[in-house]
Write a protein that holds these residues in place. Sequence first.
Motif, PDB file in Angstrom:
ATOM      1  N   MET A  71       0.842  -1.216   0.000  1.00 37.43           N
ATOM      2  CA  MET A  71       0.000   0.000   0.000  1.00 37.43           C
ATOM      3  C   MET A  71       0.869   1.255   0.000  1.00 37.43           C
ATOM      4  SD  MET A  71      -3.297  -0.473  -0.171  1.00 37.43           S
ATOM      5  CE  MET A  71      -4.119   0.977   0.493  1.00 37.43           C
ATOM      6  N   ASP A  72       1.931   1.240   0.790  1.00 38.27           N
ATOM      7  CA  ASP A  72       2.838   2.395   0.814  1.00 38.27           C
ATOM      8  C   ASP A  72       3.531   2.569  -0.541  1.00 38.27           C
ATOM      9  OD1 ASP A  72       2.312   3.149   3.412  1.00 38.27           O
ATOM     10  OD2 ASP A  72       4.452   3.357   3.942  1.00 38.27           O
ATOM     11  N   MET A  73       3.892   1.426  -1.151  1.00 40.49           N
ATOM     12  CA  MET A  73       4.573   1.491  -2.451  1.00 40.49           C
ATOM     13  C   MET A  73       3.627   2.046  -3.514  1.00 40.49           C
ATOM     14  SD  MET A  73       6.355  -2.214  -1.898  1.00 40.49           S
ATOM     15  CE  MET A  73       7.573  -2.371  -3.166  1.00 40.49           C
ATOM     16  N   LEU A  74       2.370   1.645  -3.403  1.00 41.49           N
ATOM     17  CA  LEU A  74       1.366   2.131  -4.356  1.00 41.49           C
ATOM     18  C   LEU A  74       1.112   3.628  -4.155  1.00 41.49           C
ATOM     19  CD1 LEU A  74      -0.602   1.256  -6.610  1.00 41.49           C
ATOM     20  CD2 LEU A  74      -2.310   0.794  -4.829  1.00 41.49           C
ATOM     21  N   ALA A  75       1.021   4.026  -2.894  1.00 43.74           N
ATOM     22  CA  ALA A  75       0.802   5.448  -2.599  1.00 43.74           C
ATOM     23  C   ALA A  75       1.920   6.282  -3.196  1.00 43.74           C
ATOM     24  CB  ALA A  75       0.721   5.653  -1.092  1.00 43.74           C
ATOM     25  N   GLU A  76       3.156   5.793  -3.033  1.00 40.33           N
ATOM     26  CA  GLU A  76       4.301   6.553  -3.545  1.00 40.33           C
ATOM     27  C   GLU A  76       4.238   6.653  -5.065  1.00 40.33           C
ATOM     28  OE1 GLU A  76       8.174   4.899  -2.767  1.00 40.33           O
ATOM     29  OE2 GLU A  76       9.134   6.871  -2.928  1.00 40.33           O
ATOM     30  N   LYS A  77       3.916   5.512  -5.685  1.00 43.24           N
ATOM     31  CA  LYS A  77       3.860   5.494  -7.151  1.00 43.24           C
ATOM     32  C   LYS A  77       2.760   6.434  -7.668  1.00 43.24           C
ATOM     33  CE  LYS A  77       4.465   2.329 -10.949  1.00 43.24           C
ATOM     34  NZ  LYS A  77       4.574   0.944 -11.376  1.00 43.24           N
ATOM     35  N   ALA A  78       1.645   6.473  -6.938  1.00 40.22           N
ATOM     36  CA  ALA A  78       0.522   7.306  -7.375  1.00 40.22           C
ATOM     37  C   ALA A  78       0.662   8.755  -6.930  1.00 40.22           C
ATOM     38  CB  ALA A  78      -0.777   6.713  -6.838  1.00 40.22           C
ATOM     39  N   GLY A  79       1.686   9.005  -6.114  1.00 42.27           N
ATOM     40  CA  GLY A  79       1.900  10.366  -5.626  1.00 42.27           C
ATOM     41  C   GLY A  79       0.833  10.815  -4.631  1.00 42.27           C
ATOM     42  N   ILE A 128       6.412  -1.115  10.920  1.00 41.37           N
ATOM     43  CA  ILE A 128       7.858  -0.930  11.118  1.00 41.37           C
ATOM     44  C   ILE A 128       8.567  -0.823   9.759  1.00 41.37           C
ATOM     45  CG2 ILE A 128       9.963  -2.086  11.950  1.00 41.37           C
ATOM     46  CD1 ILE A 128       8.355  -1.040  14.272  1.00 41.37           C
ATOM     47  N   ALA A 129       8.236  -1.712   8.838  1.00 42.69           N
ATOM     48  CA  ALA A 129       8.889  -1.688   7.519  1.00 42.69           C
ATOM     49  C   ALA A 129       8.629  -0.354   6.820  1.00 42.69           C
ATOM     50  CB  ALA A 129       8.371  -2.852   6.666  1.00 42.69           C
ATOM     51  N   ASN A 130       7.393   0.140   6.942  1.00 39.70           N
ATOM     52  CA  ASN A 130       7.056   1.424   6.319  1.00 39.70           C
ATOM     53  C   ASN A 130       7.793   2.581   6.986  1.00 39.70           C
ATOM     54  OD1 ASN A 130       5.386   0.077   4.562  1.00 39.70           O
ATOM     55  ND2 ASN A 130       3.487   0.549   5.663  1.00 39.70           N
ATOM     56  N   ALA A 131       7.977   2.480   8.297  1.00 42.56           N
ATOM     57  CA  ALA A 131       8.707   3.527   9.018  1.00 42.56           C
ATOM     58  C   ALA A 131      10.185   3.521   8.617  1.00 42.56           C
ATOM     59  CB  ALA A 131       8.562   3.333  10.520  1.00 42.56           C
TER      60      ALA A 131
END
Lengths: 169, 760
Positions: B375-383, B729-732
């Motif tokens: 989800m974090d990776m997707l958020a980053e990709k989608a800005g 934790i991984a996202n942090a």
Amino acid sequence: MEKILITLNINDKPCEVMVYPNDTLLEVLRDELDLTGSKESCGEGVCGSCTIHMDDKPVRSCLTLAMEATGTKIKTVEGLAKGDELSSLQQSFVDHGAVQCGFCTPGMLMSADALLKINSKPDEKTVRKAIAGNICRCTGYTKIVKAVAHAGNSQDHCPDCITFSKAKE
Amino acid sequence: MSKSNSDFSVVGKRIPKLDAAQKAMGRAEYIQDIKLPGMLYGRILYSKYAHANIVKIDTSKAVALSGVHAVLTGEDVPEKMKMGFIKDNPPIKKGKVCSFRDEVAAVAAISPEIAKKALDLIEIEYEEQIGIFDPEKAMEKDSPLVHGHLKSNVLKMPWDIHYGDVEKAEKESAFVVEDRFTTQWVTHCCLGTSGAIALFDANDNLTIHTNTQIPSLAQKDFLESLKAMGLENKRVRVIKPIIGGGFGSKLDTYAYEHIAILLAHKCRKPVKIAFDRVEEFKATSTRQPTIIYIKQGCDKNGKLTFRDMRMVLDNGAHTSWGATTPSVMLMPISSLYRVENVKYVAKCVYTNNTYSQAMRGYGNPQATFAIESSMDMLAEKAGIDRIEIRRINRNQSGDETPQGLKITTCGLEECIDAVEKELKFDGKNEKGVGTGIASLIHVGGGARIYGSDGCGAILKMDDYGKVDVFTGGTDMGQGLDNIIAQIVAEELGLLAEDINVVHSDTDICPWDVGAHASRSTFVAGNAALGAAKKVKQKIQKFASKLFDVPAEKIEFKDKLVFVPGDQEKSMPLGKLLRKAHFSPGGTMLMAEYFYDPDNQNMGKELKGNMSMTYSFGAHGAKVKVDEETGKVEVLEYVAAHDVGRAINPLLLEGQVYGGVVMGLGYALTEEVTVKDGEIMNANFRDYKLFTAKDAVKIKAPIIETDDKDGPFGAKGIGEPGCVPTAPAIANAIYDAVGVRIKDLPITPEKVLVALKKKND
């Protein structure tokens, strides 16, 4: 190997017991003297469940030979309460929810009690350090740390200390 | 209108655990502490190889040793005595071993020392076979087989699911991310190790004291073992003593229990088998390790379009509940956030490794690690902001998810708000410091994975206004005894201390499917509440004649039964009970109730509302990463949970704190290291649990959504605390230093390697 008769001073009472020279104090407490409050969880001095006091200092009874304990003052978790009246540390564990499955509790209490003997108002960091050798899998330590820090020093902002103080009145 | 906590006198109160004083005095009796007259000590010999044929076993020296009462090998085990839900695992193996934990012989002797000595005297000749330890390799066509009589190492399991149209949704997505994640073997590390004492009476009825979370299902397993032994129509009494932790480890029956039964029957004496720590590591089961492939996408506004996940699960050499964890993994995969198109394929593969079982979260921590990292990776990709994407897609009350889960109450948004209030997510932390967030969904109202998801309760009033509640539910330290006491006390206008909760004895207590799936507060709570309501009606009926008023006018409070506004019509409950008991044609007031929630088994289409309600939560972590050493330090942690209602906030916080720290271990330090099937770190020095010094103070905001089906509105909270910890934790860590670690645990070595790769 032959058994030897030794006298141990446990919870302020002398007791005679036959032991093998290689018996650990934990084995003798649990198997010979029926003091099963001290627990064995790892058997190699890592988890702290077997912690007792020898001359007021916390000691791993699974790494201590019973023979070594002669001539010292041994205190186990069974010696903390006065009859059925819990010590303030035990009561604090109860009130703060520091006891879940309870298997680590005796060792945890003995480590904490030893700390409180030399520092009656420890801060959080000091408590965490003092019990760092006691593993607990249930509580995440938060409530144990609080229970030790607040033992005998009720804190106004702590809902569990308030409950405790009210109950005492 | 929903009730607030001030409407209650016992529910919602921070009442200390009822058995805490006994435990704090060292008086609680665990299996380790129990000695029965004439009791023998059993011990088990395990395989020396991961995969081998047993050519010859010579037990004659062990049999001849003074003090030895019995020696068993696979030859002594009845053919039909097998464990696990597909019955592929005899308690002692015959002819062949498939893992290091395979049992090859067992003894009973007058002392643990003699039992141990006897095992050393057993001589076994093995013929080693090629082992297979990598589940992906074990899936290949030419792989050696773990079980020669099967055509493939891949288990026949139904996990091939497609809701909606993933292919179409992918084409229409504005952004798609794809990756591979892995999770490791971890184990429960209950401080109290496993153990059982089995004994038979003169009529061959069995009593077994054993560390179990499933007294009723264990009874069924043991009855089957007795039947296999030729003992039909016998009784089995399962008594669970106080246990030193469960966490899912005791959800299946183990070889040692069945071996204790065989030895006790052979010796006609009580036989105790108690594990030491090494044995606990090697011969009890782990959390299911996984290899996870995930692809998910969103539209240009950040709305999730699809989720496509594929998993390979290392089943180990035998099958226990680990192989069924995909049924629970499916829940976050299909239903964490709103996502219409979902695909999920899972394969469980036999290897010569240890086999897995249930462990707190039952597959959910593994799946959520992949989903929430992605989800974090997707958020980053989608800005899109990482909090925002979660808000956009959040579950809401009234939703029905593609799997058919009916979300009755949902506090996910409030949980996300609570985390955002405590931690900064603006990316403006000092160097090396970062924050992460991850959410969770979990069953909160039972989980139907068996013919019944029910629990019984029997309630008995005494002559003094006190109550005995016999519950099918099992307390294992989590505090079910308090929950039941508080629920019953609330209903009957009593105090928690007036309620004696009796549990974990199948001769006395009604049936229950077990302490799992965070179901006890909800299911056992509702059962106790149902019984309390029934007894209340009986008392009202009796009092209505006594007071000459309609029954519904009679209320209960402060141990009194009374008609509000009429001081004449009031009587202490105890006195009223005595009146009922000692009047002519007297009556004792008792009631029973069986509560089986109206949830559904998944049908052939693998759809169904498996729980009456769902628990939600969001975790936030603030970490500091040392870029020189790779060490991750957790600075702050917030775990916000929608719990329906906190029946006892003191104990509830304990569940959350304990869950979080278990989750932190999963994220950062814990791993059962396995080399060619052999466990290399079977001790607390090398298996790194968090200590008080490593653990951090946790904030645990409680969100109450007052669920309509929960007892006083409560949902389950046993497992959620450890579900989203690893991805938070991984996202942090990613936020802190820009590296994404996809393989648990996130050790300093992995962080350093990733940092080096990033900087090169």
